[in-house]
Design a protein around this motif. Sequence first.
Motif, PDB file in Angstrom:
ATOM      1  N   THR A  94      11.372  49.475  43.586  1.00  0.00           N
ATOM      2  CA  THR A  94      10.010  48.479  43.439  1.00  0.00           C
ATOM      3  C   THR A  94      10.399  47.136  42.871  1.00  0.00           C
ATOM      4  O   THR A  94      11.444  47.051  42.437  1.00  0.00           O
ATOM      5  CB  THR A  94       8.937  49.213  42.471  1.00  0.00           C
ATOM      6  N   ILE A  95       9.340  46.192  42.916  1.00  0.00           N
ATOM      7  CA  ILE A  95       9.689  44.968  42.231  1.00  0.00           C
ATOM      8  C   ILE A  95       8.370  44.471  41.888  1.00  0.00           C
ATOM      9  O   ILE A  95       7.254  44.995  42.266  1.00  0.00           O
ATOM     10  CB  ILE A  95      10.175  44.025  43.580  1.00  0.00           C
ATOM     11  N   GLN A  96       8.412  43.704  40.571  1.00  0.00           N
ATOM     12  CA  GLN A  96       6.923  43.528  39.942  1.00  0.00           C
ATOM     13  C   GLN A  96       6.636  41.978  40.115  1.00  0.00           C
ATOM     14  O   GLN A  96       7.521  41.076  40.451  1.00  0.00           O
ATOM     15  CB  GLN A  96       7.436  43.491  38.551  1.00  0.00           C
ATOM     16  N   CYS A  97       5.376  41.539  40.564  1.00  0.00           N
ATOM     17  CA  CYS A  97       5.011  40.233  40.624  1.00  0.00           C
ATOM     18  C   CYS A  97       4.539  39.765  39.370  1.00  0.00           C
ATOM     19  O   CYS A  97       4.030  40.235  38.333  1.00  0.00           O
ATOM     20  CB  CYS A  97       3.319  40.773  41.200  1.00  0.00           C
ATOM     21  N   ASP A  98       4.983  38.522  39.331  1.00  0.00           N
ATOM     22  CA  ASP A  98       4.882  37.777  37.710  1.00  0.00           C
ATOM     23  C   ASP A  98       3.366  37.249  37.649  1.00  0.00           C
ATOM     24  O   ASP A  98       3.049  37.173  36.557  1.00  0.00           O
ATOM     25  CB  ASP A  98       5.885  36.281  38.326  1.00  0.00           C
ATOM     26  N   ALA A  99       2.830  37.234  38.758  1.00  0.00           N
ATOM     27  CA  ALA A  99       1.191  37.033  38.628  1.00  0.00           C
ATOM     28  C   ALA A  99       0.427  37.823  38.076  1.00  0.00           C
ATOM     29  O   ALA A  99      -0.406  37.678  37.122  1.00  0.00           O
ATOM     30  CB  ALA A  99       0.676  36.269  40.002  1.00  0.00           C
ATOM     31  N   CYS A 100       0.454  39.308  38.777  1.00  0.00           N
ATOM     32  CA  CYS A 100      -0.552  40.169  38.293  1.00  0.00           C
ATOM     33  C   CYS A 100       0.159  41.331  37.655  1.00  0.00           C
ATOM     34  O   CYS A 100      -0.382  42.262  37.122  1.00  0.00           O
ATOM     35  CB  CYS A 100      -1.341  40.864  39.461  1.00  0.00           C
ATOM     36  N   SER A 101       1.363  41.269  37.481  1.00  0.00           N
ATOM     37  CA  SER A 101       2.303  42.129  36.587  1.00  0.00           C
ATOM     38  C   SER A 101       2.316  43.664  37.330  1.00  0.00           C
ATOM     39  O   SER A 101       2.728  44.684  36.820  1.00  0.00           O
ATOM     40  CB  SER A 101       1.840  42.575  35.241  1.00  0.00           C
ATOM     41  N   GLU A 102       1.877  43.903  38.510  1.00  0.00           N
ATOM     42  CA  GLU A 102       1.776  45.024  39.307  1.00  0.00           C
ATOM     43  C   GLU A 102       3.251  45.220  40.063  1.00  0.00           C
ATOM     44  O   GLU A 102       3.670  44.198  40.418  1.00  0.00           O
ATOM     45  CB  GLU A 102       0.708  45.048  40.253  1.00  0.00           C
ATOM     46  N   PHE A 103       3.516  46.278  40.217  1.00  0.00           N
ATOM     47  CA  PHE A 103       4.811  46.720  40.914  1.00  0.00           C
ATOM     48  C   PHE A 103       4.622  46.893  42.514  1.00  0.00           C
ATOM     49  O   PHE A 103       3.390  47.884  42.805  1.00  0.00           O
ATOM     50  CB  PHE A 103       5.331  47.988  40.301  1.00  0.00           C
ATOM     51  N   TYR A 104       5.431  46.844  43.124  1.00  0.00           N
ATOM     52  CA  TYR A 104       5.265  47.146  44.741  1.00  0.00           C
ATOM     53  C   TYR A 104       6.500  47.901  45.345  1.00  0.00           C
ATOM     54  O   TYR A 104       7.708  47.262  44.806  1.00  0.00           O
ATOM     55  CB  TYR A 104       5.006  45.769  45.480  1.00  0.00           C
ATOM     56  N   HIS A 105       6.543  48.506  46.441  1.00  0.00           N
ATOM     57  CA  HIS A 105       7.643  49.047  47.123  1.00  0.00           C
ATOM     58  C   HIS A 105       8.269  47.756  47.423  1.00  0.00           C
ATOM     59  O   HIS A 105       7.654  47.106  48.294  1.00  0.00           O
ATOM     60  CB  HIS A 105       7.218  50.009  48.055  1.00  0.00           C
ATOM     61  N   ILE A 106       9.497  47.621  47.516  1.00  0.00           N
ATOM     62  CA  ILE A 106      10.167  46.567  48.103  1.00  0.00           C
ATOM     63  C   ILE A 106      10.214  46.469  49.761  1.00  0.00           C
ATOM     64  O   ILE A 106      10.166  45.522  50.412  1.00  0.00           O
ATOM     65  CB  ILE A 106      11.937  46.234  47.702  1.00  0.00           C
ATOM     66  N   GLU A 107      10.096  47.734  50.213  1.00  0.00           N
ATOM     67  CA  GLU A 107       9.860  47.898  51.716  1.00  0.00           C
ATOM     68  C   GLU A 107       8.534  47.283  51.920  1.00  0.00           C
ATOM     69  O   GLU A 107       8.498  46.986  53.119  1.00  0.00           O
ATOM     70  CB  GLU A 107      10.224  49.337  51.945  1.00  0.00           C
TER      71      GLU A 107
END
Length: 348
Positions: free
Chosen positions: A278-291
């Motif tokens: 996963t990777i974290q968004c700097d704006a909302c701090s949520e994590f996402y699958h990189i795929e």
Amino acid sequence: PEGGPMIECDTCHAKYHPRCANLEPSEVEDAKFMCSLCDARARGDRPRLLGEYPTPSRIERKVSDGRSFGLIAGELDPLVTILLDAKMLVSQLEDLVSAKSTASAERMKQPALLRWLLRALLGLGINLKSGLLDSLWAALSELLKDEPVPVITPGLTVSSRRSPRTKPASVALAAESPQPAQQQQQSQQQSQPQSPTAICIDDNSKASIQPEIVDMYQSQLEELAIYILHPLSPELDVGQGLLQARDTFKAAAENCLCLQMGSELDNPDAASMACAPTIQCDACSEFYHIECVQVSSGLARIITFNQLKSRVAAVVEVDIPEEPSTFMCPACCLNAGTQYSYGEIVFD
């Protein structure tokens, strides 16, 4: 083994195998040996683990990875046994520390027992990561508050030391591969991130962050650096060094663009999604699958490395790209009216 030469702490007189204290017998022949517990009291600090030990969650991930790769049960049984024993130990120690029973309360007043437990935890080989070490240390410190504080004599006192960090298997395999002579010098220079001194966390950050978190950031930065400078082949790259969904997704919420419920990741059938990087968004701090957000693992490592570096003001002495240093998820880009940089995302 319980036999062999022993060294005795000059303060508490506990005996250790030199190897268990990460020392050579010759180092303490003409010196005063001070164990980790007494050394921590002398420094007014907390004792630290004697090595870079894996957490139970990391062992659990390895078991899950092993099953997903189809390893036979016999190869996984030792890890499963260690994991179950660690969980049982945590449960038992939590009952002791909470002092719910009269017997537990009495045991928490016994310095010898607390010393024994702390010595065992420092060299256990697993980082329980549950605050138990701090709780036991606080209880022992309270019992010993009226006793003289040990004194470290510069040039004479030798203390237990932490064992050196080990290299990931991928680096060891890469080092064994034959290389042209003209590439050998460059390869040796790229091996620098294997040394903890190549990445240093700012002292102010260390003072404001719990020691366990500092160790975690340090280890993650070094692991990311190694995989950035020694890229894996596509068939072997499964997002090593990046945090997995099981560790980042919220259990009671829908996560990522795929709306993955975090609570579903505990299901054995969801092992592949749970281990997804996963990777974290700097704006909302949520994590996402990189795929799902169409970020390659190589690029995700650089972004995550720079995010961590900025967070703890780390000084980096290795050649790692300084950009990209941030990530904004597609939803935040849509809200901000900016173009998403890593692909085409379609919202219904």
